[in-house]
Each structure stands twice: as structure tokens, then as C-alpha cells.
Design a protein around this motif. Structure first.
Motif, PDB file in Angstrom:
ATOM      1  N   THR A 138      42.713   0.048  21.059  1.00 25.59           N
ATOM      2  CA  THR A 138      42.462  -1.117  21.912  1.00 25.59           C
ATOM      3  C   THR A 138      41.306  -0.850  22.862  1.00 25.59           C
ATOM      4  O   THR A 138      40.438  -1.708  23.066  1.00 25.59           O
ATOM      5  CB  THR A 138      43.729  -1.477  22.714  1.00 25.59           C
ATOM      6  OG1 THR A 138      44.814  -1.709  21.810  1.00 25.59           O
ATOM      7  CG2 THR A 138      43.494  -2.732  23.546  1.00 25.59           C
ATOM      8  N   ILE A 177      41.192  -7.460  14.848  1.00 27.91           N
ATOM      9  CA  ILE A 177      41.793  -6.426  15.692  1.00 27.91           C
ATOM     10  C   ILE A 177      42.933  -5.729  14.946  1.00 27.91           C
ATOM     11  O   ILE A 177      43.063  -4.503  14.981  1.00 27.91           O
ATOM     12  CB  ILE A 177      42.287  -7.028  17.021  1.00 27.91           C
ATOM     13  CG1 ILE A 177      41.086  -7.453  17.877  1.00 27.91           C
ATOM     14  CG2 ILE A 177      43.139  -6.014  17.790  1.00 27.91           C
ATOM     15  CD1 ILE A 177      41.451  -8.223  19.125  1.00 27.91           C
ATOM     16  N   ILE A 216      43.138  -1.689  14.069  1.00 25.58           N
ATOM     17  CA  ILE A 216      44.223  -0.833  14.558  1.00 25.58           C
ATOM     18  C   ILE A 216      45.049  -0.260  13.411  1.00 25.58           C
ATOM     19  O   ILE A 216      45.237   0.956  13.301  1.00 25.58           O
ATOM     20  CB  ILE A 216      45.127  -1.610  15.534  1.00 25.58           C
ATOM     21  CG1 ILE A 216      44.355  -1.949  16.817  1.00 25.58           C
ATOM     22  CG2 ILE A 216      46.374  -0.793  15.867  1.00 25.58           C
ATOM     23  CD1 ILE A 216      45.137  -2.781  17.813  1.00 25.58           C
TER      24      ILE A 216
END
Length: 199
Positions: free
Chosen positions: A119, A83, A87
Motif C-alpha cells: 500500500t 491495486i 498487492i
């Protein structure tokens, strides 16, 4: 997966769906590979003996997927790495042109919206693949879902671009030296993140 084993299209589709389902449920990739390889051997033996896939996975593939997922530990640590890579990797591409011109500046709204959109993209993508893995949907339905996701994220992105022009959000300006410093820090950070994620 053992490429020497030739399975029926139905069995191969089930294995692909199971891999996707476990992947989107944040299971360890090594555990997923182990389960898939073991199940592949069972399905191969069953097919060779003339038995249907239901003899191995039961009448409800979805319940079987849930059962296998429940037996595996959730690998939140590694998924946090992925993640972060998504990002911060996408953010670095967004500011790359300004860094190259040594004229970096962005609003607080831009930073916050980028984190929110990234997200949302991750959550929607995971939900989409997880949903498709447990339901045998026609290709047309899958295309419609994909198009809906793209349109939703595009609408949010354009809305934020529009709002950024009319909302008086604080602007962070970097001069040539500041832009260069951000470029070095961002480069070192991404290199460190990649090394960390590969462990």
C-alpha cells in the motif's frame, strides 16, 4: 495518441505530464486518451500557426491539469482492480518458493507487513509521479526522490524482517496438502482477478 502529429518537445512533455497527472488521479484510461488526443490536435494547430503552448493551456500548466482533472469522473472501480492485482500479485510471488516446496508457512506479521508495504509503495509511487507531472524538476532532483522512496521502503522491509525474528507473532503452517490447496486457490484467484481487471 496520433503518432502522425509532430509536436515540439515542450508540447510533447506537457502531454506526457498531463497523462501522468490524470492517471495518478484515478481517471478512466479511455477518458484520458480522449482528452490527450483532442489536446494534441489543438497543440498541433497552434504550433503550425506559430502560437505558443500557453495560448492553448494558459500560463499555468498546473492549473490547466487541475481543471481537466476536475472535469473527469474518478474511476475508483477500475483502480481498485489495479491495486488488488499489485498487492495479491506481489504476495503470490513472495510465497511462490514455499508453495513449490510444499512447505508453506508465514507469520501474521509477515502478512500484515506485506499489505502495508504494498500500500505504501502504491501511495508513494502515485504521489511521486503526480508531483513530477506538475513541476518541472531537474533530473537530479527526480533521481534523489526515487532513491529516497527506495531507501524508505527498503528500510521498512528490513525492519520488518528483523522484527519478525524477535517478535513472537502467530505462525500459520500448511502441510504439503495445505500448500498445494493454497497454490490452486491462489492460481484460480489470480486468473479470476486478471479476467475481472481486463473487463
Amino acid at each position: 495518441m496520433n503518432s502522425q502529429l509532430e509536436l515540439s518537445r515542450k508540447s510533447q512533455r506537457f502531454l506526457d505530464d498531463l497523462r501522468t497527472y490524470l492517471f495518478t488521479n484515478r481517471k478512466s484510461l479511455s477518458d484520458v486518451d480522449e482528452i490527450i488526443n483532442d489536446l494534441e490536435n489543438h497543440l498541433y494547430e497552434a504550433e503550425r500557426n506559430g502560437k505558443p503552448i500557453e495560448k492553448v493551456v494558459g500560463k499555468s500548466p498546473r492549473e490547466y491539469m487541475k481543471m481537466v482533472s476536475g472535469e473527469l469522473a474518478t474511476d475508483n472501480k477500475n483502480w481498485f482492480k489495479y491495486i488488488c492485482l499489485i498487492i495479491f500479485g506481489s504476495f503470490s510471488f513472495m510465497i511462490f518458493p514455499d508453495i513449490m516446496s510444499l512447505n508453506l508457512s508465514f507469520t501474521v506479521l509477515e502478512i500484515g507487513s506485506h499489505i502495508v508495504i504494498s500500500t505504501m509503495f502504491i501511495l508513494l509511487a502515485f504521489s511521486y509521479f503526480k508531483y513530477n507531472a506538475t513541476k518541472d524538476r531537474p533530473i537530479a532532483n527526480r533521481v534523489i526522490l526515487q532513491l529516497g522512496m527506495v531507501l524508505l521502503l527498503s528500510a521498512i522491509s528490513f525492519s520488518i524482517i528483523y522484527l519478525n525474528k524477535y517478535i513472537d507473532s502467530p505462525i500459520i503452517h500448511f502441510g504439503p496438502i495445505g500448500s498445494l490447496l493454497v497454490a490452486v486457490i491462489m492460481g484460480l484467484f489470480l486468473i479470476g482477478l486478471v479476467i475481472w481487471a481486463s473487463k
